[in-house]
Design an enzyme around this catalytic site. Sequence first.
Site, PDB file in Angstrom:
ATOM      1  N   SER A  17      -2.622  -5.326  -7.159  1.00 21.54           N
ATOM      2  CA  SER A  17      -3.409  -4.493  -6.184  1.00 21.54           C
ATOM      3  C   SER A  17      -2.976  -3.312  -5.120  1.00 21.54           C
ATOM      4  O   SER A  17      -1.808  -2.796  -5.121  1.00 21.54           O
ATOM      5  CB  SER A  17      -3.796  -6.035  -4.946  1.00 21.54           C
ATOM      6  OG  SER A  17      -4.576  -5.679  -3.944  1.00 21.54           O
ATOM      7  N   TYR A  44      -1.108 -10.494   1.771  1.00 18.07           N
ATOM      8  CA  TYR A  44      -1.240 -10.461   0.252  1.00 18.07           C
ATOM      9  C   TYR A  44      -0.324  -9.680  -0.385  1.00 18.07           C
ATOM     10  O   TYR A  44      -0.223  -9.471  -1.629  1.00 18.07           O
ATOM     11  CB  TYR A  44      -2.872 -10.168   0.453  1.00 18.07           C
ATOM     12  CG  TYR A  44      -3.496  -9.764  -0.505  1.00 18.07           C
ATOM     13  CD1 TYR A  44      -3.615 -11.156  -1.865  1.00 18.07           C
ATOM     14  CD2 TYR A  44      -3.700  -8.331  -1.090  1.00 18.07           C
ATOM     15  CE1 TYR A  44      -4.721 -10.366  -2.726  1.00 18.07           C
ATOM     16  CE2 TYR A  44      -4.478  -8.407  -2.805  1.00 18.07           C
ATOM     17  CZ  TYR A  44      -4.250  -9.135  -3.322  1.00 18.07           C
ATOM     18  OH  TYR A  44      -4.685  -8.696  -4.455  1.00 18.07           O
TER      19      TYR A  44
END
Length: 334
Positions: free
Chosen positions: A126, A151
């Site tokens: 990501s 995350y």
Amino acid sequence: MKYLVTGAAGFIGSAVVEKLVATGHEIVGIDNINDYYDTALKYARLKRIGHKNFRLVELDIADRESIRQLFESESFDRVIHLAAQAGVRYSIENPHAYADSNLVGYLNILEGCRNTKVQHLVYASSSSIYGLNNKTPFATSDSVDHPVSLYAATKKSNELMAHSYSHLYDIPTTGLRFFTVYGSWGRPDMAPFIFTRKILDGETIDINNNGDMWRDFTHIDDVVEGVVRIADVIPNRDESWTAESGTPATSSAPYAVYNIGHGSPINLMGFVKAIEDELGIEAKKNFRDMQPGDVYQTYADVEDLFEATGYKPKVGVKEGVAEFIRWYRDFYNK
């Protein structure tokens, strides 16, 4: 080829499956169809695929024994691992869900690849791992040691775990850092979806950091093309590489990391304006401070992806927003 695609009912996963089956590959997809967002949308994505070369196995990647049995019984050539607990803000509310899926589940996939000699593991990282980095554009040669959400930390961990398995077991692995993916069949928890829904329903949209934010919005068609192409670019060992002189995106192990972004960030207010123009409605706006876990800017350097695959993103924001809104109006009868 026989592929395993995890997260096959997800936004990116279902689109990748659709592309792969169209080019003649056999696909086994897995997804636990959790209720993080509307499961009806997930089932609709799966129905859209509807191809004889695709079948779904409904299971959780955190189920170690089921994953082991799946790998042993299927003998996959390649794995595209897209299943994860997504969302920056939700990681603040429910951190254990991220440990279960993004760490334990990811380890189970690595073990499956190790034990069955998979040719290539491609997995989702990501853009959020760039965290506190200020230098732009974000390049895979940059240090990424200061994530600002759990995350992001789990995605950084995935890259480190992949490297250890590439080094120890000679498993070729490629990580893909996705930058703000949007488009038809997208995720309801992301800004393009939220803005469109609220504007159409006459609700107020929240504008973080008073609109002073930049995002490298990347259309799903460009992302899928990049994923499918990179699956054919299997990294090799580079015995001349050293940690002191080499980039963190490569290694002496068969390991690589790439950005997948458009490479041209736009201001958040510009993106909102594109939605307003396409809908023909001016949004009601609530300007507020930066939210926990947010970053000011994302901006992808995609030169290494172009060098590896020969592909650069093509879909501009105006075209991409129009495509998404056409889908949204049709799917939700708006």
